[in-house]
Design a protein around this motif. Structure first.
Motif, mmCIF file in Angstrom:
data_model
loop_
_atom_site.group_PDB
_atom_site.id
_atom_site.type_symbol
_atom_site.label_atom_id
_atom_site.label_comp_id
_atom_site.label_asym_id
_atom_site.label_seq_id
_atom_site.Cartn_x
_atom_site.Cartn_y
_atom_site.Cartn_z
ATOM 1 N N ARG A 220 39.619 20.841 54.727
ATOM 2 C CA ARG A 220 39.327 20.938 53.894
ATOM 3 C C ARG A 220 38.516 21.319 52.905
ATOM 4 O O ARG A 220 37.174 19.930 52.855
ATOM 5 N N TYR A 221 37.751 22.547 52.346
ATOM 6 C CA TYR A 221 36.712 22.206 51.458
ATOM 7 C C TYR A 221 37.347 22.481 50.657
ATOM 8 O O TYR A 221 38.169 23.361 50.095
ATOM 9 N N THR A 222 36.891 22.315 49.456
ATOM 10 C CA THR A 222 37.076 21.989 47.729
ATOM 11 C C THR A 222 36.564 23.593 47.051
ATOM 12 O O THR A 222 34.817 23.264 47.326
ATOM 13 N N HIS A 223 36.889 24.563 46.754
ATOM 14 C CA HIS A 223 36.623 25.340 46.098
ATOM 15 C C HIS A 223 36.957 25.399 44.628
ATOM 16 O O HIS A 223 38.543 25.792 44.469
ATOM 17 N N LYS A 224 36.176 25.694 43.444
ATOM 18 C CA LYS A 224 36.587 25.591 42.146
ATOM 19 C C LYS A 224 36.106 27.037 41.360
ATOM 20 O O LYS A 224 35.566 27.070 41.192
ATOM 21 N N PRO A 225 37.076 28.075 41.697
ATOM 22 C CA PRO A 225 36.647 29.378 41.630
ATOM 23 C C PRO A 225 35.839 29.347 40.105
ATOM 24 O O PRO A 225 36.583 28.430 38.848
ATOM 25 N N GLN A 226 34.892 29.427 39.859
ATOM 26 C CA GLN A 226 34.072 29.720 38.541
ATOM 27 C C GLN A 226 34.635 30.782 37.232
ATOM 28 O O GLN A 226 35.077 31.965 38.313
ATOM 29 N N GLU A 227 34.427 30.903 36.171
ATOM 30 C CA GLU A 227 34.883 31.915 35.130
ATOM 31 C C GLU A 227 34.005 32.960 35.874
ATOM 32 O O GLU A 227 32.055 33.065 35.265
ATOM 33 N N VAL A 228 33.652 34.299 35.709
ATOM 34 C CA VAL A 228 32.892 35.500 35.690
ATOM 35 C C VAL A 228 33.034 36.466 34.421
ATOM 36 O O VAL A 228 33.501 36.796 34.434
ATOM 37 N N ASP A 229 31.559 36.880 33.473
ATOM 38 C CA ASP A 229 31.498 37.116 33.053
ATOM 39 C C ASP A 229 31.786 38.705 33.334
ATOM 40 O O ASP A 229 30.818 38.901 34.009
ATOM 41 N N ALA A 230 32.652 39.962 33.068
ATOM 42 C CA ALA A 230 32.625 40.659 33.455
ATOM 43 C C ALA A 230 31.464 41.803 33.201
ATOM 44 O O ALA A 230 31.156 42.776 33.727
ATOM 45 N N ARG A 231 31.597 41.893 31.929
ATOM 46 C CA ARG A 231 29.764 42.506 31.294
ATOM 47 C C ARG A 231 29.131 42.564 31.935
ATOM 48 O O ARG A 231 28.196 43.172 32.207
ATOM 49 N N ALA A 232 28.717 40.945 32.666
ATOM 50 C CA ALA A 232 27.620 41.090 32.894
ATOM 51 C C ALA A 232 27.086 41.611 34.004
ATOM 52 O O ALA A 232 26.334 41.272 34.909
ATOM 53 N N THR A 233 28.408 40.716 35.134
ATOM 54 C CA THR A 233 28.292 41.446 36.560
ATOM 55 C C THR A 233 28.750 42.671 36.583
ATOM 56 O O THR A 233 28.248 42.956 37.776
ATOM 57 N N ARG A 234 29.863 43.337 36.149
ATOM 58 C CA ARG A 234 30.134 44.866 36.224
ATOM 59 C C ARG A 234 30.740 45.006 38.316
ATOM 60 O O ARG A 234 31.195 44.287 38.216
#
Length: 407
Positions: A46-60
């Motif tokens: 099992r790998y550990t993954h912590k989703p990061q906050e994504v800036d919707a305006r920056a990434t579009r």
């Protein structure tokens, strides 16, 4: 061979294949998300993954790629630790849908990489814009949908081969990527699903249904528009009025697997049910939530008619399993369904949006079961010939992995 399966919700599509490869004597391991607590006869890492906050305006338009590639990074870092401990697989088989395979060739360049390419997002010609009632329309949605495929394309470009479960799902990929794909369905256990005249299913209120009863079924992981929940519920008032002895059993949870949640909050089930509840006898409509597989099989065996609807999207196992059980399936006339159901031969097709057509088709099938017996028999035979797990699909999957390991 040393074979590594990668799937954030393992076993997923590898439920039968991974143990089969282990049974054949191969060194089989699985890599999955640490939050997935499912068990398997195959050793699970099992790998550990912590989703990061994504800036919707920056990434579009790159937001989806950012989310999926971040998971790919987490998987690759765990893979590097595995390599440092001396583990090098001969073949990696991973689902490309969550970005997990994106960087595995950078860790194990000598390994063959096979990806399960379930679906390729398209701006036009698939699910996007199919249902104007619940989907935003316009060219912006076309661009957003097409951009979602960036990580899927990268996954295939870096893979040695890919697998799609149906011809139509393979066809959603651009021609340059389609050439990498072999079409092999996951497989259904036709022996396990063989018609069972002794089957019984207990409803939530304690009543027991048996084969021969007037039972209409509808099964989805979640009750939502992508799988036609709204159309089915809207068809019920006419069905229940025409068939006063019919019992309707609806299986599924109330979350969202595909698409979006209702804008006003709540669940799709409650939203659509509110439209029709004053016109149906809720004592004859039974919501079971999610069912254990054995109980689901019992329900399929007592069902007289099964309704299956989907947008042009991935095909559900449940539809093919129901056909394998010899139960009549009335399906939506959408591309993934029409690939399997030949109208009037091994089932019936109805226009997805034709509520009156659904009411009429379901009512007639409930009223005249004997008229549809040839379709039931043809459906089971077709599944056995083309989609059976043991005699067709599993041998093809094993052969592909063996061939890859030798190239």
């Amino acid at each position: 061979m040393k074979l590594l399966f990668v799937h954030q919700n393992f076993p997923g599509q590898f439920l039968h294949l991974a143990p089969e490869m282990q049974r054949l004597g191969h060194d089989v391991r699985a890599l999955t998300d640490a939050t997935n607590l499912k068990t398997s006869p195959v050793p699970i890492l099992r790998y550990t993954h912590k989703p990061q906050e994504v800036d919707a305006r920056a990434t579009r338009l790159g937001r989806n790629f950012t989310v999926m590639s971040d998971r790919g990074v987490s998987v690759a870092r765990h893979a590097r630790r595995m390599r440092a401990e001396g583990y090098v697989p001969d073949v990696i088989y991973g689902h490309s849908g969550w970005g997990e395979t994106l960087f595995l060739k950078e860790v194990w360049p000598e390994a063959k990489l096979l990806v399960f390419a379930e679906f390729y997002y398209r701006g036009i010609g698939a699910d996007t814009g199919f249902d104007p009632e619940f989907q935003a329309q316009g060219f912006d949605q076309v661009m957003i949908s097409q951009s979602r495929a960036a990580y899927l394309a990268q996954a295939l470009v870096h893979a040695d081969a890919g697998v799609s479960p149906t011809e139509w799902q393979a066809s959603t990929h651009p021609p340059v990527l389609r050439r990498q794909l072999e079409v092999i369905f996951d497989g259904v256990d036709c022996d396990r699903l063989a018609p069972n005249p002794q089957a019984r299913f207990t409803l939530p209120d304690g009543r027991v249904l048996a084969r021969g009863d007037e039972v209409l079924t509808f099964v989805n992981r979640n009750l939502e528009p992508y799988r036609g929940c709204h159309i089915f519920l809207r068809a019920l008032p006419e069905v229940l009025a025409a068939r006063p002895n019919a019992q309707v059993v609806i299986v599924g949870e109330t979350g969202v697997s595909y698409g979006t949640a209702p804008k006003g909050g709540g669940t799709w089930k409650d939203l659509i049910l509110a439209e029709v509840k004053d016109r149906i006898d809720l004592n004859r409509v039974h919501f079971t939530g999610k069912l254990p597989y054995d109980r689901l099989v019992d329900l399929i065996h007592v069902s007289r008619v099964h309704a299956y609807l989907t947008y042009p999207f991935v095909l559900s196992w449940s539809m093919v399993e129901t056909m394998a059980a010899g139960t009549l399936v009335i399906g939506s006339n959408t591309a993934p369904v029409a690939e399997v159901i030949q109208d009037g031969v091994n089932g019936k097709l109805v226009d997805f949006f034709d509520v009156a057509g659904w009411s009429a088709a379901l009512s007639d099938a409930l009223a005249r079961p004997e008229a549809y017996d040839p379709m039931r028999k043809a459906a089971r035979q077709m599944v056995r010939d083309s989609y059976d797990l043991r005699s067709v699909c599993l041998p093809k999957q094993v052969e592909l992995l063996t061939r890859l390991s030798r190239t």
